[in-house]
Design an enzyme around this catalytic site. Structure first.
Site, PDB file in Angstrom:
ATOM      1  NE  ARG A 524      -3.406   2.445   2.284  1.00  0.00           N
ATOM      2  CZ  ARG A 524      -4.230   3.102   1.483  1.00  0.00           C
ATOM      3  NH1 ARG A 524      -4.802   2.504   0.478  1.00  0.00           N
ATOM      4  NH2 ARG A 524      -4.496   4.377   1.698  1.00  0.00           N
ATOM      5  CD  GLU A 674     -10.014   2.041  15.558  1.00  0.00           C
ATOM      6  OE1 GLU A 674      -9.952   2.768  14.560  1.00  0.00           O
ATOM      7  OE2 GLU A 674      -9.141   1.231  15.855  1.00  0.00           O
ATOM      8  CG  HIS A 703     -11.083  -1.512  10.752  1.00  0.00           C
ATOM      9  ND1 HIS A 703     -11.592  -0.973  11.908  1.00  0.00           N
ATOM     10  CD2 HIS A 703     -10.421  -0.521  10.123  1.00  0.00           C
ATOM     11  CE1 HIS A 703     -11.236   0.294  11.980  1.00  0.00           C
ATOM     12  NE2 HIS A 703     -10.527   0.593  10.917  1.00  0.00           N
TER      13      HIS A 703
END
Ligand code: GLN
Ligand code: ZN
Length: 767
Positions: A524, A674, A703
């Site tokens: 990524r 979160e 997620h």
């Protein structure tokens, strides 16, 4: 004087590594092909560096996924859950540790990933157990050294040092101190170093960035022992002990007393440490001056760098000096030359930039400038000076126009009244139920939505067509949210490719590369915007979308913005003024947007700050200063509204426990965070600290595609109630839903709404 590079980007100028790895994972190329790709990249990088005039060229800086994972594998640090896979090819095991293994009846989770110091690069966290054994398994570092040697290049192998390696990891299974493993680990390092010594290595770079943090006396002793032994056992190998990302400060005399051949220091982050280092450095020591910024993209200022080099040369002989990148160039984009015709890059700004490959030439230039007075060399200096002058005058002409910032005062960072009073007004106006339900902003970004945006950018769709299609996406999302029964709706963020880029594209002072990729983790990569000048806002950025969404429903629609600290943190930032000044400019622009949203009738506005924690300096002593200006920037962005307008913020990815008091200082009316993956553990912070405002602790993990049950969410909410009074709890997912599919999103949100209803009933029963 030697030119020294600490590490070179391995992704390739056109992200070849990403393509190769992803093709391999998809079964499209063989392992052999993948390995061949890796070798080609390494060879290309070594040649590039050689051709650019680098004397100390790194090896073992290449990695198919992550250099810390490479080291774990090299040392046999393989968690027990992967033992069953020991029959696999070592590369398969490697990727299993990186990405998890769900095959052949196995469901093995990957190693945890976390940020490499204060960068945006993520490494895989080594897992240690109390009876941890280390055993040199593969000799990647040796192989790569030999590969380069075959090309006639004697490289400088790079290894993360043993103390930093342990520090980067985590204890698993039992409680113990992983630093106690050092005596078992050290012989393996000795073995690796000896192999390299025998293979003909002259220098080895051992990275100990842990030395720029606050370390205690006990660890200082460990450092002394470790390096004394490494030097004793490998007397013919020159160890370059490397630190970066900050100064040595109180560790200076410890570090300089270690018996290694040389030291590397980061003079971009901490130029002032040069004096302290020079005052204790022994005259036979090598000193590598990290003057070329490995973490930013601006052309080096030769005048400033030469001043540092000359100062060092007053104390050390020239042959003991090295001129180097401040840290590995891993954190910089690869090659400015790939920004060719059609690049989005601002043409003037382009002349101010230098990517990894250009930075190599800068090192060579600096060495030349130091050593020679020839006319041609003086020309290089002059040209560099001219570019910097042009940059200054260009920016001068653009800056100082922000009337708001010119007369900024303390009251601009304060709402009219404290939360307790605002809450009453907001309650009256918003009429929300107990446990109000909402989402964090984005809804699934399907292929169709992405295609819409890209067709519009390419000019295939006209503005009117694009707008109509976006509006239709918003409309169905609003209807859906009403059907699900959410209390506070959002427009869905379909117009955004990325939460920073979207705003950057609309603000002045930003430019973008077409190909300036930097590795974030594994395959990524990210392409950070470039903030080159004064940031300001010319036009509203989100108002039309939010207003349209609000026109479709009688429920409240939440405006959705990215906060100044996050925009700063995820961009390349200009280096000619302090970061906090740039942050304040962004804050002022966001503040204008907030006011426009309010004026357009939007009553709830969320300003996301997921990156506030990651900007925290490595040194405790510098943290308060950062937190102070970061919080102030948020307040400037958010405090321009009336008390009845409700400000939300959202944070994720990190542990906030240690900065909870600062988060409270941000004074948002509501914060969504979160929490679900840690089973509300994050809320422990609230046990010791009474968070004064409203909180939406995420009740489900976005997620994962898994849809949690109502009971799970209800139980998380009850847990939250032990920390926070029910009147101040919101119900929402963990984060934005953009990576999820529609089906699971709808199911999960319906369940969430039911869970909120149960929580309400439970409270009513008690009453
Ligand atoms: N509002 C953003 C979203 O929902 C927040 C993203 C984030 O926290 N990283 O996508
Ligand atoms: Zn988030």
């Amino acid at each position: 004087m030697l030119t020294n590079n600490l590490g070179y980007p391995r992704i390739g100028a056109n992200r070849e590594l990403k393509r190769a790895c992803e093709s391999f994972w998809a079964g499209k190329i063989t392992l052999e092909e993948l390995k061949k790709n890796g070798l080609q990249l390494r060879e290309m990088n070594w040649k590039t560096q050689k051709d650019s005039g680098i004397d100390l060229i790194p090896s073992n800086d290449f990695s198919f996924y992550d250099q810390v994972l490479d080291l774990s594998l090299m040392l046999g640090v393989i968690p027990r859950r992967f033992r069953d896979l020991s029959d696999l090819d070592s590369m398969e095991l490697y990727f299993a540790m990186a990405r998890g293994y769900q095959k052949n009846g196995y469901d093995i989770t990957a190693l945890e990933m976390t940020k490499w110091f204060d960068t945006n690069y993520h490494y895989l966290v080594p897992e240690f157990v109390i009876d941890q054994q280390f055993r040199v398994g593969n000799s990647k570092v040796l192989q790569e050294f030999l590969e380069a040697k075959k090309l006639g290049i004697i490289t400088k192998p790079v290894l993360v040092g043993p103390v930093t390696f342990l520090w980067l990891g985590k204890e698993k299974e039992t409680e113990f101190n992983r630093m106690d493993l050092i005596d078992r680990l050290l012989p393996e390092y000795v073995a690796i170093l000896k192999e390299l010594e025998q293979a003909g290595a002259e220098w080895i770079q051992i990275d100990e960035p842990y030395l720029v943090t606050d370390i205690d006396e006990e660890l200082k002793e460990v450092y002394k022992r470790v390096y004394a032994q490494l030097v004793r056992e490998c007397p013919n190998l020159k160890i370059l002990l490397t630190t970066y990302f900050d100064g040595l400060l109180d560790n200076t005399s410890l570090v300089l007393s270690l018996p290694v051949a040389g030291f590397h220091i980061d003079l971009v982050r901490a130029p002032e440490q040069l004096e302290a280092v020079l005052s204790v450095v022994a005259s036979n020591t090598y000193l590598s001056l990290g003057v070329v910024d490995g973490r930013n993209i601006w052309k080096n200022n030769y005048k400033d760098s030469l001043a540092l080099m000359k100062r060092a040369a007053e104390i050390l002989p020239e042959e003991r000096l090295m001129i180097a990148s401040s840290c590995s160039l891993l954190h910089a984009p690869v090659d400015l030359e790939t920004e060719r015709e059609g690049s989005r890059l601002h043409p003037e700004v382009r002349t101010w930039l230098s990517f990894a490959r250009q930075k190599l030439s800068e090192l060579a230039d600096l060495k030349l400038l130091f050593q020679s007075n020839e006319q041609g060399v003086i020309e290089i200096f002059k040209k560099n000076k001219e570019i910097h002058e042009r940059r200054s005058s260009f920016l001068e002409a653009e800056s100082g126009k922000n009337a708001f910032l010119a007369k900024l005062s303390l009251k601009d960072g304060y709402r009219d009244h404290p939360y307790s009073k605002r809450a009453l007004l907001q309650k009256e106006r918003l009429q929300l139920p107990l446990f109000p339900t909402t989402t964090i902003g984005s809804f699934p970004q399907t292929m169709e939505v992405r295609a819409l945006r890209s067709e519009w950018k390419k000019g295939v769709l006209t503005n009117a067509e694009y707008e109509a299609r976006m509006k239709s996406a918003i409309q169905s999302t609003i209807t859906l949210q009403e059907e699900i029964g959410l209390d506070v709706l959002v427009h869905g963020e379909f117009e955004r490719n990325d939460m920073v880029e979207y705003f950057g594209e609309m603000l002045n002072g930003f430019t973008f590369t077409s190909n300036g990729w930097v590795q974030s983790y594994g395959s990524r990569c990210v392409k950070p915007p470039i903030i080159y000048g004064e940031v300001s806002r010319s036009n509203a950025m989100t108002v039309a979308w939010s207003v349209y969404a609000a026109s479709l429903t009688s429920k409240h629609v939440k405006g959705m913005l990215t906060g100044p600290v996050t925009i700063l943190q995820w961009s390349f930032v200009r280096d000619d003024q302090p970061r906090n000044e740039t942050c304040l400019e962004i804050a002022a622009a966001i503040r204008e947007e907030v006011s426009d949203l309010e004026a357009a009738g939007i009553r709830i506005i969320q300003i996301d700050e997921p990156a506030i924690r990651e900007g925290l300096p490595l040194r405790k002593g510098a943290q308060d200063h950062y937190l102070k200006w970061a919080v102030w920037a948020f307040r400037i962005a958010s405090c321009g509204v009336s008390d009845a307008t409700q400000i939300h913020t959202h944070m994720c990815y990190s542990d906030f426990n240690d900065i909870i008091e600062w988060i409270a200082e941000m004074d948002a009316d509501v914060i969504t965070i979160e929490c679900s993956r840690s089973q509300m553990e994050l809320l422990d912070a609230f046990a010791n600290f009474q968070y004064p405002n409203e909180i939406g602790p995420g009740v489900y993990d976005i997620h994962s595609p898994r849809i949690p049950t109502k009971e799970e969410m209800v139980s998380l909410l009850s847990k939250a109630e032990t920390y926070i009074p029910a009147e101040r709890i919101w119900v929402n997912p963990d984060c934005g839903l953009k990576t999820r599919g529609w089906e699971e999103t709808i199911a999960a949100l319906k369940t969430m709404v039911e869970a909120a209803e149960v929580a309400r009933q439970q409270v009513n029963q008690v009453v």
